[in-house]
Design a protein around this motif. Structure first.
Motif, PDB file in Angstrom:
ATOM      1  N   GLY A  36      36.354  14.892  26.532  1.00 25.71           N
ATOM      2  CA  GLY A  36      36.086  13.890  25.611  1.00 25.71           C
ATOM      3  C   GLY A  36      35.071  12.885  26.190  1.00 25.71           C
ATOM      4  O   GLY A  36      34.294  12.793  27.013  1.00 25.71           O
ATOM      5  N   GLN A  68      40.917  19.499  20.591  1.00 26.29           N
ATOM      6  CA  GLN A  68      40.303  18.465  21.453  1.00 26.29           C
ATOM      7  C   GLN A  68      39.988  17.206  20.876  1.00 26.29           C
ATOM      8  O   GLN A  68      39.713  16.273  21.582  1.00 26.29           O
ATOM      9  N   GLN A  69      40.017  17.035  19.713  1.00 32.76           N
ATOM     10  CA  GLN A  69      39.765  15.719  19.027  1.00 32.76           C
ATOM     11  C   GLN A  69      41.189  15.333  18.483  1.00 32.76           C
ATOM     12  O   GLN A  69      41.902  15.767  17.734  1.00 32.76           O
ATOM     13  N   TYR A  71      41.288  12.035  16.779  1.00 28.10           N
ATOM     14  CA  TYR A  71      41.015  10.765  16.009  1.00 28.10           C
ATOM     15  C   TYR A  71      42.170  10.380  15.359  1.00 28.10           C
ATOM     16  O   TYR A  71      42.660  11.071  14.680  1.00 28.10           O
ATOM     17  N   ARG A  92      39.668  11.510  24.187  1.00 30.71           N
ATOM     18  CA  ARG A  92      39.296  12.528  23.241  1.00 30.71           C
ATOM     19  C   ARG A  92      39.598  11.893  21.778  1.00 30.71           C
ATOM     20  O   ARG A  92      39.799  12.637  20.603  1.00 30.71           O
ATOM     21  N   GLY A  93      39.691  10.521  21.591  1.00 27.90           N
ATOM     22  CA  GLY A  93      39.429   9.923  20.306  1.00 27.90           C
ATOM     23  C   GLY A  93      40.846   9.171  19.898  1.00 27.90           C
ATOM     24  O   GLY A  93      40.893   8.820  18.607  1.00 27.90           O
TER      25      GLY A  93
END
Length: 214
Positions: A36, A68-69, A71, A92-93
């Protein structure tokens, strides 16, 4: 974690006592962020007896499971220790993380590391986990739960999360226990992934709305 941990206090992610020449309470070890925004950044880790980051390969496996994200996720890191899991999620958000750690010195170092990364969206709470979970709740989309081994803390914490309103309808819960323990979790937690590393077993659950259960 890759080794069985002896009984200890509620501070999580620990290993043997400092080596000769180390000075307890001083940041001498390093936590490396593996993915990230803050990838490859190294953060000081307090030299407290037994404290260590969650190993890189365990974190890598977990975040491969999660994607991986992250958000928009609001996460809760219980028995935070170094905060390795929560910080990795922020990298990683994740929108925010609440870190719960009872040791004031460990908490202070974790707060300092968040400042070092200019993270203002997250808070370190100096509190016992079980006591914290009796407070009025707010729902989280992601929870990291890595209690001390052999202290029978996993099940009470899992049910406190479910019954106390700490989880959104489809929250993900990461639970790490000693391999010898068959975890008792709420019936609406569906096992999503599982892996064993040494004497520990890591499991990722997804919560289901109880109204949708057969």
């Amino acid at each position: 974690m890759t080794r069985q941990r002896p009984p200890r206090s509620s501070t999580s992610r620990r290993t043997p006592a400092p080596r000769v020449g180390q000075h307890a309470g001083k940041p001498v070890a390093k936590l490396r962020i593996i993915g990230g925004e803050f990838r490859r950044r190294q953060l000081p880790v307090l030299d407290s007896p037994g404290l260590r980051p969650t190993p890189d390969r365990v974190r890598e496996t977990l975040f491969n499971w999660l994607g991986q994200q992250l958000y928009g996720h609001h996460a809760l890191d219980l028995f935070a220790g170094t905060g390795a899991l929560g910080i990795e999620a922020l990298s990683r958000g994740a929108a925010s993380v609440d870190f719960i750690e009872r040791d004031p010195r460990v908490s202070a170092q974790l707060s300092a590391n968040l400042e070092l990364l200019n993270i203002n969206s997250s808070t370190v709470h100096i509190n016992d986990v079980q006591a914290y979970l009796t407070r009025p709740a707010k729902p989280y989309t992601l929870v990291f739960l890595d209690p001390p081994f052999h202290q029978q803390l996993a099940a009470p914490c899992c049910f406190a999360l479910e019954e106390g309103g700490w989880l959104t309808s489809e929250a993900m819960i990461y639970l790490e226990t000693e391999t010898s323990l068959a975890p008792n979790v709420p019936a609406n937690w569906q096992l999503h992934r599982e892996t064993q590393a040494g004497e520990s077993t890591a499991r990722l659950y997804q919560r289901q709305d109880q109204r949708q259960l057969p």
